[in-house]
Design a protein around this motif. Structure first.
Motif, short mmCIF file in Angstrom:
data_model
loop_
_atom_site.label_atom_id
_atom_site.label_comp_id
_atom_site.label_asym_id
_atom_site.label_seq_id
_atom_site.Cartn_x
_atom_site.Cartn_y
_atom_site.Cartn_z
N HIS A 123 85.73 7.08 -59.10
CA HIS A 123 86.88 6.40 -59.86
C HIS A 123 87.85 7.51 -59.70
N PHE A 124 89.12 6.93 -59.85
CA PHE A 124 90.28 7.86 -59.72
C PHE A 124 90.21 8.82 -60.91
N GLU A 125 90.68 10.03 -60.66
CA GLU A 125 90.84 10.99 -61.79
C GLU A 125 92.21 11.56 -61.80
N LYS A 126 92.93 11.41 -63.11
CA LYS A 126 94.27 11.78 -63.37
C LYS A 126 94.37 13.04 -62.84
N PRO A 127 95.35 13.54 -62.57
CA PRO A 127 95.51 15.05 -62.20
C PRO A 127 95.38 15.90 -63.51
N SER A 128 95.82 15.47 -64.60
CA SER A 128 95.71 16.19 -66.29
C SER A 128 94.24 16.31 -66.33
N GLU A 129 93.39 15.10 -65.88
CA GLU A 129 92.07 15.12 -66.24
C GLU A 129 91.10 15.94 -65.65
N LYS A 130 91.75 16.11 -64.14
CA LYS A 130 91.15 16.93 -63.19
C LYS A 130 91.34 18.32 -63.59
N LYS A 131 92.35 19.00 -63.95
CA LYS A 131 92.82 20.10 -64.37
C LYS A 131 91.78 20.39 -65.62
N ALA A 132 91.75 19.57 -66.53
CA ALA A 132 90.90 19.91 -67.64
C ALA A 132 89.56 20.11 -67.24
N ARG A 133 89.01 19.13 -66.46
CA ARG A 133 87.64 19.29 -66.20
C ARG A 133 87.39 20.64 -65.41
N GLU A 134 88.32 20.93 -64.24
CA GLU A 134 87.98 22.67 -63.65
C GLU A 134 88.23 23.46 -64.68
N THR A 135 89.17 23.30 -65.73
CA THR A 135 89.17 24.51 -66.61
C THR A 135 87.89 24.55 -67.19
N ALA A 136 87.29 23.55 -67.88
CA ALA A 136 86.13 23.44 -68.36
C ALA A 136 84.89 24.13 -67.71
N GLU A 137 84.99 23.66 -66.59
CA GLU A 137 84.04 24.22 -65.44
C GLU A 137 83.99 25.64 -65.38
N ALA A 138 85.05 26.27 -65.28
CA ALA A 138 85.33 27.52 -64.93
C ALA A 138 84.88 28.49 -66.12
N ILE A 139 85.10 27.79 -67.51
CA ILE A 139 84.84 28.56 -68.59
C ILE A 139 83.20 28.46 -68.70
N ARG A 140 82.59 27.31 -68.27
CA ARG A 140 81.12 27.28 -68.33
C ARG A 140 80.52 28.02 -67.63
N ARG A 141 80.97 28.42 -66.13
CA ARG A 141 80.61 29.49 -65.07
C ARG A 141 80.81 30.65 -65.77
N GLN A 142 81.78 31.05 -66.44
CA GLN A 142 81.91 32.51 -66.90
C GLN A 142 81.27 32.62 -68.10
N ARG A 143 80.72 31.64 -69.09
CA ARG A 143 79.77 31.88 -70.10
C ARG A 143 78.47 32.17 -69.55
N LYS A 144 78.00 31.33 -68.31
CA LYS A 144 76.64 31.65 -67.94
C LYS A 144 76.50 32.86 -67.30
N LEU A 145 77.51 33.46 -66.41
CA LEU A 145 77.34 34.60 -65.96
C LEU A 145 77.23 35.77 -66.74
N ALA A 146 78.06 35.58 -68.23
CA ALA A 146 77.92 36.60 -69.02
C ALA A 146 76.61 36.57 -69.67
N ARG A 147 75.99 35.29 -70.00
CA ARG A 147 74.51 35.16 -70.67
C ARG A 147 73.48 35.88 -69.54
N LYS A 148 73.66 35.81 -68.41
CA LYS A 148 73.04 36.09 -67.60
C LYS A 148 72.83 37.73 -67.52
N LYS A 149 73.99 38.19 -67.51
CA LYS A 149 74.41 39.74 -67.30
C LYS A 149 73.74 40.33 -68.73
#
Length: 68
Positions: free
Chosen positions: A35-61
């Motif tokens: 499905h088409f993803e609006k640029p604003s939705e894409k930016k929000a999704r990528e930001t959320a993914e980055a936050i999730r990755r950082q939290r996961k790395l912090a938990r593992k550390k």
């Protein structure tokens, strides 16, 4: 991408192919492009993914520090 079939074992070759595709992110990309993803939705999704990755790395550390 190549997967060799040994001893006519197609099931094992399929499993290997799926694992390689999963590692490359092909399934995830196909799902996102259904499905088409609006640029604003894409930016929000990528930001959320980055936050999730950082939290996961912090938990593992933290686990590694507490475990040793």
């Amino acid at each position: 991408m190549q997967v060799s079939v040994r001893d006519n074992n197609v099931d094992q070759a399929l499993r290997a192919l799926k694992k390689k595709l999963q590692r490359e992110g092909v399934f995830r990309e196909m799902k996102l492009k259904q499905h088409f993803e609006k640029p604003s939705e894409k930016k929000a999704r990528e930001t959320a993914e980055a936050i999730r990755r950082q939290r996961k790395l912090a938990r593992k550390k933290l686990q590694r520090e507490n475990g040793m």
